[in-house]
Design an enzyme around this catalytic site. Structure first.
Site, PDB file in Angstrom:
ATOM      1  NE  ARG A 237      -4.220  -1.549   0.114  1.00 58.82           N
ATOM      2  CZ  ARG A 237      -4.329  -2.633  -0.621  1.00 58.82           C
ATOM      3  NH1 ARG A 237      -3.318  -2.975  -1.418  1.00 58.82           N
ATOM      4  NH2 ARG A 237      -5.414  -3.374  -0.590  1.00 58.82           N
ATOM      5  CD  GLU A 266      -2.937   3.945  -5.487  1.00 62.27           C
ATOM      6  OE1 GLU A 266      -4.013   3.411  -5.883  1.00 62.27           O
ATOM      7  OE2 GLU A 266      -2.018   3.302  -4.979  1.00 62.27           O
ATOM      8  CG  HIS A 285      -3.395  -0.073  -6.959  1.00 62.89           C
ATOM      9  ND1 HIS A 285      -3.678   0.639  -5.820  1.00 62.89           N
ATOM     10  CD2 HIS A 285      -3.433  -1.378  -6.592  1.00 62.89           C
ATOM     11  CE1 HIS A 285      -3.880  -0.201  -4.807  1.00 62.89           C
ATOM     12  NE2 HIS A 285      -3.731  -1.427  -5.266  1.00 62.89           N
TER      13      HIS A 285
END
Length: 325
Positions: A237, A266, A285
């Site tokens: 993360r 993000e 991601h």
């Protein structure tokens, strides 16, 4: 009257076909859940929520008095205030056991990309600059027979170790809250403390969940411990890394390169400092982002949701104490 369900950022809505005519589904994607009027209105009658990365906190729960279950379409669930949900009798579920191999493929892929400078040299060719043999300044580094340090030897970490051991004959060190005896036996992984792992590894791969203990786990001191020739990989993360410290380490050449799939915020802004480094591989991601895996996850998320709404114990219940309320 139909029972209301909210689908939030559920990309593969094909999974919603499992629901029958007794449910009304409202789909929300790309909205601000704190200010979107239609979403806030839907919360008033919603009995279930299924989706990805919705912050379920006290504020949201107070606006959803009929809510019975929140089904996360992901393995992680740091977006859920589990204690608050349990107090209010709201079940929380996730989708483990689906994405491990797919994510391991992606993370090992960006490790390879950074080591062999694949994105950088791809751009070099496509820009029309390949007019002679490469100079030594453009050479990459080997992956095979190097030392890989894995921080967080859970299921995904173990899947990465499998690829490293059998595919690339790598020496594997790992740091974890508890020893992973299975990984030690199958992949010849060696358990060690964080400091020696950072000092000895040619590649440092961060795969921990985000908790209060792991937030900013990689900071200034940790990057200084790494070899100057080492490559840092983050597939956990974004908040497990102090990004300012990482940027400083890259600027000061304390580490050789980085490969990142997750970030503190993000999506990344176009002017983010990490995007200015040719030796940093940045993917958006993509860990579990294949059609096959995302559909499996979405189907499992909807199965969990249905079980909770039909009075059954969901397969992947995070807060079993809620059943005792």
């Amino acid at each position: 009257m139909k029972r209301k369900i909210i689908a939030y950022n559920l990309v593969l809505t094909d999974a919603l076909e499992q629901l029958d005519d007794s449910f009304e589904v409202e789909i929300f994607d790309g909205i601000n859940p704190k200010t979107d009027h239609a979403f806030l209105h839907a919360l008033k009658d919603a009995e279930g929520i299924v989706g990805l990365a919705l912050p379920v906190d006290k504020e949201l729960l107070e606006k959803a008095p009929k809510l019975k279950i929140v089904s996360n379409n992901s393995t992680g669930y740091n977006n859920l205030s589990i204690e608050e949900m349990t107090q209010r009798g709201v079940m929380g579920t996730n989708t483990p056991g689906v994405l491990e191999d797919t994510t391991a493929d992606a993370i090992f892929g960006i490790l390879l990309a950074a080591a062999r400078r694949i994105p950088e040299l791809d751009h070099f060719v496509k820009s029309g600059n390949w007019k002679q043999h490469l100079t030594t300044a453009q050479y990459a580094v080997d992956v095979h027979h190097k030392t890989l340090g894995i921080i967080g030897m859970g299921k995904i970490g173990s899947a990465i170790a499998k690829r490293a051991h059998f595919g690339f004959d790598m020496n594997i060190l790992y740091y974890n809250r508890t020893r992973n005896i299975e990984a030690e036996g199958k992949y010849n992984a060696t358990y060690c403390d964080l400091e020696p792992l950072l000092k000895q590894s040619d590649f440092v791969c961060l795969m921990t969940p985000l908790t209060s203990e792991t937030e900013n786990l990689m900071g200034e001191q940790e990057f200084k411990l790494m070899k100057k020739s080492a490559i840092f990989v983050n597939g956990s993360r974004g908040k497990t890394v102090d990004e300012e410290a990482l940027i400083a380490a890259l600027n000061q050449k304390e580490i050789h390169a980085a490969a990142l799939d997750v970030y503190r915020s993000e999506p990344l802004s176009p002017d983010h400092p990490l995007l200015q480094f040719p030796n940093v591989v940045t993917t958006p991601h993509i860990g579990s982002s294949t059609f096959e895996t995302e559909l499996k996850m979405a189907n499992l998320a909807v199965e969990n949701l249905l079980s909770g709404l039909l009075g059954q114990r969901p397969k992947n219940l995070i807060n079993p104490d809620v059943l005792n309320r």
